[in-house]
Design a protein around this motif. Structure first.
Motif, PDB file in Angstrom:
ATOM      1  N   PHE A  13     -25.856  46.815 -67.240  1.00 12.19           N
ATOM      2  CA  PHE A  13     -26.085  47.777 -66.017  1.00 12.19           C
ATOM      3  C   PHE A  13     -25.936  49.107 -66.329  1.00 12.19           C
ATOM      4  O   PHE A  13     -26.847  50.021 -66.224  1.00 12.19           O
ATOM      5  CB  PHE A  13     -25.244  47.419 -64.868  1.00 12.19           C
ATOM      6  N   SER A  14     -24.726  49.770 -66.989  1.00 13.09           N
ATOM      7  CA  SER A  14     -24.501  51.107 -67.243  1.00 13.09           C
ATOM      8  C   SER A  14     -25.415  51.685 -68.008  1.00 13.09           C
ATOM      9  O   SER A  14     -25.945  52.681 -68.092  1.00 13.09           O
ATOM     10  CB  SER A  14     -22.970  51.436 -67.731  1.00 13.09           C
ATOM     11  N   GLY A  15     -25.631  50.835 -69.176  1.00 10.40           N
ATOM     12  CA  GLY A  15     -26.587  51.182 -70.231  1.00 10.40           C
ATOM     13  C   GLY A  15     -27.966  51.510 -69.666  1.00 10.40           C
ATOM     14  O   GLY A  15     -28.561  52.490 -70.225  1.00 10.40           O
ATOM     15  N   LEU A  16     -28.466  50.881 -68.892  1.00 11.95           N
ATOM     16  CA  LEU A  16     -30.028  50.669 -68.336  1.00 11.95           C
ATOM     17  C   LEU A  16     -30.053  51.706 -67.363  1.00 11.95           C
ATOM     18  O   LEU A  16     -31.044  52.627 -67.173  1.00 11.95           O
ATOM     19  CB  LEU A  16     -30.275  49.461 -67.637  1.00 11.95           C
ATOM     20  N   SER A  17     -28.983  52.061 -66.759  1.00 13.00           N
ATOM     21  CA  SER A  17     -28.982  53.086 -65.724  1.00 13.00           C
ATOM     22  C   SER A  17     -28.818  54.449 -66.328  1.00 13.00           C
ATOM     23  O   SER A  17     -29.628  55.651 -66.085  1.00 13.00           O
ATOM     24  CB  SER A  17     -27.463  52.963 -64.890  1.00 13.00           C
ATOM     25  N   ALA A  18     -27.827  54.541 -67.393  1.00 12.21           N
ATOM     26  CA  ALA A  18     -27.905  55.867 -68.255  1.00 12.21           C
ATOM     27  C   ALA A  18     -29.366  56.112 -68.918  1.00 12.21           C
ATOM     28  O   ALA A  18     -29.792  57.259 -68.782  1.00 12.21           O
ATOM     29  CB  ALA A  18     -26.729  55.654 -69.354  1.00 12.21           C
ATOM     30  N   ALA A  19     -29.900  54.947 -69.542  1.00 13.64           N
ATOM     31  CA  ALA A  19     -30.956  55.145 -70.414  1.00 13.64           C
ATOM     32  C   ALA A  19     -32.398  55.828 -69.374  1.00 13.64           C
ATOM     33  O   ALA A  19     -33.135  56.647 -69.580  1.00 13.64           O
ATOM     34  CB  ALA A  19     -31.680  53.851 -70.852  1.00 13.64           C
ATOM     35  N   THR A  20     -32.394  54.983 -68.102  1.00 12.80           N
ATOM     36  CA  THR A  20     -33.562  55.280 -67.375  1.00 12.80           C
ATOM     37  C   THR A  20     -33.270  56.829 -66.903  1.00 12.80           C
ATOM     38  O   THR A  20     -34.338  57.482 -66.569  1.00 12.80           O
ATOM     39  CB  THR A  20     -33.572  54.316 -66.354  1.00 12.80           C
ATOM     40  N   SER A  21     -31.932  57.122 -66.353  1.00 14.08           N
ATOM     41  CA  SER A  21     -31.631  58.608 -65.994  1.00 14.08           C
ATOM     42  C   SER A  21     -32.020  59.485 -66.930  1.00 14.08           C
ATOM     43  O   SER A  21     -32.726  60.560 -66.732  1.00 14.08           O
ATOM     44  CB  SER A  21     -30.384  58.475 -65.632  1.00 14.08           C
TER      45      SER A  21
END
Length: 500
Positions: A13-21
């Motif tokens: 979740f955190s990696g996907l959130s950071a990557a997309t942002s």
């Protein structure tokens, strides 16, 4: 144009959130994922016609998910369908003592009033305070990067913090309002998501009661993995590249700057590295000793949230007396908590949790069958053997069968177990933990491991071992927070961060 490559290690979740942002702000982002599919602890698998969510099963704080997708001009409904559960969940206090927690606040107040006259009015007072804490805590405090005390120096925020009972335990706070044993157990339950005893958890976290009672318990049709699928789709729409089966072996650092990330199969140039993998693993295994921000002694002194023993069970018939979420509180939590937090050992009389998503969603099991996710919280760092797993399988299933008055074991057509060894093998989890750092007062905000390396200028961390803490909504927020810090210190057109 100058390079602006970001490597994100881990597709949870955190990696996907950071990557997309970051991709949304113009960075060239590549995610390297150790496993064959995205999701981290929220992965999914299929077997014999059953679809199992491997980790998170509770969908709380729907506003956090909606806010995340809204940032990119999207909505949750663009990617998956939500239903609100009613009852929210069932608590089993003992034989013939099942309590459904209604989604309706009025119905819940009526239930409380049956047990403790006057408690309905006190619940209103409690929730009024909890709503304030939720507004300030979730919309302000958890979005702070926790890198400097100056983040909390505004007079209004200081007053807010003082009003939020950060120096009182949730254990004491709840008992100011209620005295009935069942009400206290119900009100303390949400705190267990934070990975610490109620006695050691700040009363600030009554905001979890607001999330539970006022915002409700939800479920994405098709399973929790639908969230991951939606997040990956959105990330790819923003230009994020995903590479799977990429077990990272080293972060190559030159003159205090991470230059490359090496996996078992390739080398990847980087201007910024975001580690969404286990923080301890990254420090101990991917960095040279002189580049580590924290000592092994530091890590050993951290209070970890529990690990867990999980059984994924395909049942070849329909079951009775089970809701979507079922909490088995038929034993005293005190001894079990002692065996998790103060004298770590396999528990004598554990509490456990059963999720039966097939009660809500026919798509996750064959027709006429049931899908069960059975979880027992245990201390991290314990010996984990097949014999122990089987012993607890029999113990838990015997109680499940006795309390729900039905045979279950003879109908099990699929079974898979998961515990410490698997958390380590799949996620490099420190001590085989499942949930990260416990949210104690001494491990809050500034007192958590920093989201930025102290030794490597362009290395950042996100996820449940840094701010804001464990859980799915905090992990979503964590990725956004670290992306914002990178954007402040390293604009897309710059090759290196401005400062450490």
């Amino acid at each position: 144009m100058m390079s602006k490559k970001v490597i994100v290690i881990g597709a949870g979740f955190s990696g996907l959130s950071a990557a997309t942002s970051l991709a949304d702000q113009g960075y060239e982002v590549t995610v390297l994922e150790k496993n064959a599919t995205p999701g981290g602890r929220a992965r999914s698998f299929e077997a014999d016609g059953y679809t199992f969510d491997m980790g998170p099963s509770w969908y709380w704080m729907p506003d956090v998910f909606e806010s995340y997708f809204n940032k990119f001009g999207k909505s949750v409904s663009d990617y998956y369908d939500l239903v609100r559960l009613d009852p929210s969940y069932t608590v089993v206090f003992g034989e013939n003592d099942f309590v459904d927690l209604p989604a309706s606040l009025d119905e819940l107040k009526a239930l409380f009033e049956q047990w403790e006259p006057g408690s309905a009015a006190r619940l209103d007072q409690f929730l009024e305070q909890a709503a304030y804490k939720y507004e300030v805590g979730i919309n302000q405090l958890v979005y702070k990067p926790g890198r400097s005390v100056t983040e909390f120096m505004s007079l209004r925020l200081l007053l807010d913090v003082l009003r939020m009972d950060v120096f009182q335990s949730i254990h004491t706070h709840i008992r100011r309002f209620f005295s009935h044993e069942k009400i206290i157990k119900l009100m303390e339950f949400p705190v267990l998501f934070l990975g610490a005893l109620p006695q050691n958890t700040p009363a600030l976290y009554s905001l979890m009661n607001y999330a539970d009672i006022s915002l409700g318990t939800w479920y994405p049709l098709g399973g929790m993995y639908k969230i991951i699928e939606g997040m990956v789709q959105l990330a790819e729409e923003k230009g994020v590249s995903f590479l799977y089966n990429q077990d990272v072996k080293e972060i190559e650092v030159e003159q205090g700057i991470a230059r490359r990330v090496r996996t078992a199969t390739g080398m990847f140039e980087a201007d910024v590295v975001v580690a969404s993998a286990d923080y301890h693993h990254v420090e101990r295994q991917l960095l040279a000793p002189e580049l580590r921000s924290y000592t092994e002694d530091y890590w050993d002194k951290r209070v970890m949230a529990p690990s867990c023993l999980i059984f994924y069970l395909g049942i070849g018939k329909k079951l009775s007396n089970l809701r979507h979420h079922n909490l088995f509180f038929d034993e005293d939590f005190g001894p079990h908590a002692h065996e998790i937090y103060t004298d770590p050992k396999w528990p004598a009389k554990p509490l456990f949790y059963v999720s039966a998503p097939s009660v809500t969603d026919a798509s996750v099991a064959p027709e006429g069958c049931e899908n069960l996710f059975v979880l027992m919280p245990v201390a991290p760092g314990l010996e984990d053997t097949e014999a122990l797993r089987e012993r607890y399988y029999d113990l838990i299933m015997e109680r499940l069968e006795h309390l729900t008055k039905q045979d279950v074991r003879s109908a099990v057509v699929y079974k898979r177990t998961y515990a410490h060894r698997d958390f380590i093998a799949d996620y490099n989890a420190f001590k085989g933990n499942a949930y990260g750092l416990a949210n104690t007062l001494m491990q809050t905000a500034l007192l958590k491991p920093s989201l930025k390396s102290k030794k490597v200028k362009n290395l950042y961390y996100t996820g449940q071992l840094t701010v804001p803490g464990p859980g799915v909504p905090p992990s979503l927020i964590s990725g956004q927070v670290v992306a914002k810090e990178i954007a402040k210190e390293y604009a897309p057109g710059q090759r290196l961060p401005v400062s450490n």
